[in-house]
Scaffold this motif. Sequence first.
Motif, PDB file in Angstrom:
ATOM      1  N   MET A 153     -80.231 -84.133-107.493  1.00  0.00           N
ATOM      2  CA  MET A 153     -81.735 -83.107-107.358  1.00  0.00           C
ATOM      3  C   MET A 153     -82.428 -83.777-107.516  1.00  0.00           C
ATOM      4  O   MET A 153     -82.357 -84.860-108.210  1.00  0.00           O
ATOM      5  N   ASP A 154     -83.608 -83.358-107.471  1.00  0.00           N
ATOM      6  CA  ASP A 154     -84.870 -83.788-107.660  1.00  0.00           C
ATOM      7  C   ASP A 154     -85.367 -84.252-108.592  1.00  0.00           C
ATOM      8  O   ASP A 154     -84.921 -83.005-109.764  1.00  0.00           O
ATOM      9  N   GLU A 155     -86.022 -85.117-109.457  1.00  0.00           N
ATOM     10  CA  GLU A 155     -86.295 -85.485-110.266  1.00  0.00           C
ATOM     11  C   GLU A 155     -87.506 -84.787-110.944  1.00  0.00           C
ATOM     12  O   GLU A 155     -87.817 -84.118-112.062  1.00  0.00           O
ATOM     13  N   LYS A 156     -88.493 -83.918-110.352  1.00  0.00           N
ATOM     14  CA  LYS A 156     -89.337 -82.957-111.195  1.00  0.00           C
ATOM     15  C   LYS A 156     -88.439 -82.101-111.287  1.00  0.00           C
ATOM     16  O   LYS A 156     -88.655 -81.481-112.575  1.00  0.00           O
ATOM     17  N   MET A 157     -87.170 -81.815-110.659  1.00  0.00           N
ATOM     18  CA  MET A 157     -86.734 -80.473-111.461  1.00  0.00           C
ATOM     19  C   MET A 157     -86.394 -80.580-112.489  1.00  0.00           C
ATOM     20  O   MET A 157     -85.545 -79.809-113.589  1.00  0.00           O
ATOM     21  N   ALA A 158     -85.514 -82.223-112.592  1.00  0.00           N
ATOM     22  CA  ALA A 158     -84.769 -82.569-113.802  1.00  0.00           C
ATOM     23  C   ALA A 158     -85.544 -82.569-115.166  1.00  0.00           C
ATOM     24  O   ALA A 158     -85.032 -82.183-116.155  1.00  0.00           O
ATOM     25  N   GLU A 159     -86.882 -83.164-114.546  1.00  0.00           N
ATOM     26  CA  GLU A 159     -88.107 -83.308-115.702  1.00  0.00           C
ATOM     27  C   GLU A 159     -88.703 -81.609-116.304  1.00  0.00           C
ATOM     28  O   GLU A 159     -88.561 -81.989-117.432  1.00  0.00           O
ATOM     29  N   GLN A 160     -88.844 -80.821-115.647  1.00  0.00           N
ATOM     30  CA  GLN A 160     -88.866 -79.940-115.190  1.00  0.00           C
ATOM     31  C   GLN A 160     -87.603 -79.024-116.205  1.00  0.00           C
ATOM     32  O   GLN A 160     -87.512 -77.717-116.927  1.00  0.00           O
ATOM     33  N   GLY A 161     -86.188 -79.427-116.254  1.00  0.00           N
ATOM     34  CA  GLY A 161     -85.085 -79.008-116.698  1.00  0.00           C
ATOM     35  C   GLY A 161     -84.426 -77.796-116.343  1.00  0.00           C
ATOM     36  O   GLY A 161     -83.221 -76.817-116.404  1.00  0.00           O
ATOM     37  N   VAL A 162     -85.299 -77.847-114.905  1.00  0.00           N
ATOM     38  CA  VAL A 162     -84.503 -76.698-113.581  1.00  0.00           C
ATOM     39  C   VAL A 162     -83.072 -77.313-113.297  1.00  0.00           C
ATOM     40  O   VAL A 162     -83.304 -78.362-112.460  1.00  0.00           O
ATOM     41  N   GLY A 163     -82.139 -76.936-112.791  1.00  0.00           N
ATOM     42  CA  GLY A 163     -80.944 -77.485-112.311  1.00  0.00           C
ATOM     43  C   GLY A 163     -80.514 -78.611-112.849  1.00  0.00           C
ATOM     44  O   GLY A 163     -79.576 -79.240-112.426  1.00  0.00           O
ATOM     45  N   GLY A 164     -80.459 -77.980-114.672  1.00  0.00           N
ATOM     46  CA  GLY A 164     -79.981 -78.922-114.838  1.00  0.00           C
ATOM     47  C   GLY A 164     -78.356 -78.619-115.281  1.00  0.00           C
ATOM     48  O   GLY A 164     -77.933 -78.036-115.259  1.00  0.00           O
ATOM     49  N   PRO A 165     -77.626 -79.966-116.269  1.00  0.00           N
ATOM     50  CA  PRO A 165     -76.408 -79.451-116.719  1.00  0.00           C
ATOM     51  C   PRO A 165     -75.976 -78.440-117.073  1.00  0.00           C
ATOM     52  O   PRO A 165     -74.939 -77.733-116.939  1.00  0.00           O
ATOM     53  N   GLU A 166     -76.975 -77.947-118.130  1.00  0.00           N
ATOM     54  CA  GLU A 166     -77.004 -76.470-119.028  1.00  0.00           C
ATOM     55  C   GLU A 166     -76.300 -75.727-117.918  1.00  0.00           C
ATOM     56  O   GLU A 166     -75.774 -74.625-117.731  1.00  0.00           O
ATOM     57  N   ASP A 167     -77.361 -74.955-116.950  1.00  0.00           N
ATOM     58  CA  ASP A 167     -77.619 -74.618-115.970  1.00  0.00           C
ATOM     59  C   ASP A 167     -76.623 -74.486-114.704  1.00  0.00           C
ATOM     60  O   ASP A 167     -76.088 -73.816-114.321  1.00  0.00           O
ATOM     61  N   GLY A 168     -76.018 -75.164-114.646  1.00  0.00           N
ATOM     62  CA  GLY A 168     -75.213 -75.910-113.657  1.00  0.00           C
ATOM     63  C   GLY A 168     -73.979 -75.206-114.503  1.00  0.00           C
ATOM     64  O   GLY A 168     -72.894 -74.586-114.081  1.00  0.00           O
ATOM     65  N   LEU A 169     -73.535 -75.928-115.754  1.00  0.00           N
ATOM     66  CA  LEU A 169     -72.211 -75.401-116.396  1.00  0.00           C
ATOM     67  C   LEU A 169     -72.610 -73.950-116.647  1.00  0.00           C
ATOM     68  O   LEU A 169     -71.429 -73.507-116.562  1.00  0.00           O
ATOM     69  N   ARG A 170     -73.534 -72.700-117.185  1.00  0.00           N
ATOM     70  CA  ARG A 170     -73.092 -71.619-116.835  1.00  0.00           C
ATOM     71  C   ARG A 170     -72.960 -71.507-115.778  1.00  0.00           C
ATOM     72  O   ARG A 170     -72.538 -70.136-115.745  1.00  0.00           O
ATOM     73  N   ALA A 171     -73.727 -71.669-114.321  1.00  0.00           N
ATOM     74  CA  ALA A 171     -73.187 -71.199-113.156  1.00  0.00           C
ATOM     75  C   ALA A 171     -71.798 -71.010-112.869  1.00  0.00           C
ATOM     76  O   ALA A 171     -70.573 -69.985-113.297  1.00  0.00           O
ATOM     77  N   VAL A 172     -71.041 -72.346-113.171  1.00  0.00           N
ATOM     78  CA  VAL A 172     -69.461 -72.463-113.179  1.00  0.00           C
ATOM     79  C   VAL A 172     -69.118 -71.144-113.754  1.00  0.00           C
ATOM     80  O   VAL A 172     -67.577 -71.018-113.492  1.00  0.00           O
ATOM     81  N   SER A 173     -69.372 -71.224-114.970  1.00  0.00           N
ATOM     82  CA  SER A 173     -68.698 -70.432-116.063  1.00  0.00           C
ATOM     83  C   SER A 173     -68.727 -68.769-115.783  1.00  0.00           C
ATOM     84  O   SER A 173     -68.320 -68.343-115.884  1.00  0.00           O
ATOM     85  N   ALA A 174     -70.005 -68.885-115.244  1.00  0.00           N
ATOM     86  CA  ALA A 174     -70.504 -67.217-114.510  1.00  0.00           C
ATOM     87  C   ALA A 174     -69.882 -66.951-113.520  1.00  0.00           C
ATOM     88  O   ALA A 174     -69.155 -66.213-113.385  1.00  0.00           O
ATOM     89  N   LEU A 175     -69.593 -67.906-112.384  1.00  0.00           N
ATOM     90  CA  LEU A 175     -68.539 -68.075-111.672  1.00  0.00           C
ATOM     91  C   LEU A 175     -67.120 -67.202-111.850  1.00  0.00           C
ATOM     92  O   LEU A 175     -66.642 -67.228-111.110  1.00  0.00           O
ATOM     93  N   ARG A 176     -66.745 -68.344-112.695  1.00  0.00           N
ATOM     94  CA  ARG A 176     -65.187 -68.014-113.088  1.00  0.00           C
ATOM     95  C   ARG A 176     -65.027 -66.857-113.632  1.00  0.00           C
ATOM     96  O   ARG A 176     -63.875 -66.144-113.172  1.00  0.00           O
ATOM     97  N   ARG A 177     -65.926 -66.528-114.536  1.00  0.00           N
ATOM     98  CA  ARG A 177     -65.547 -64.759-115.099  1.00  0.00           C
ATOM     99  C   ARG A 177     -65.588 -63.773-113.811  1.00  0.00           C
ATOM    100  O   ARG A 177     -65.113 -62.870-113.792  1.00  0.00           O
ATOM    101  N   LEU A 178     -66.601 -63.924-112.889  1.00  0.00           N
ATOM    102  CA  LEU A 178     -66.819 -63.201-111.316  1.00  0.00           C
ATOM    103  C   LEU A 178     -65.338 -63.789-110.662  1.00  0.00           C
ATOM    104  O   LEU A 178     -63.980 -61.986-110.126  1.00  0.00           O
TER     105      LEU A 178
END
Length: 65
Positions: A1-26
């Motif tokens: 992951m890009d350091e700048k994205m990590a600093e902004q909180g974009v693409g962090g673990p919370e986003d990734g885990l929410r995406a996994v949860s959404a994919l499971r529901r789908l």
Amino acid sequence: MDEKMAEQGVGGPEDGLRAVSALRRLAERVEAEQVVRARQAGWSWQQIGDALGVTRQSVHSKYGG
């Protein structure tokens, strides 16, 4: 992951885990819809279980109502 994205909180673990949860529901919704379609097409619980890689008992228990 890009350091700048990590600093902004974009693409962090919370986003990734929410995406996994959404994919499971789908995936659960798509699976349920396809099981209904297979049953309407005359498939047996054994055929559906084989296609899903599970036992006929488990798929019947989950969807046989």
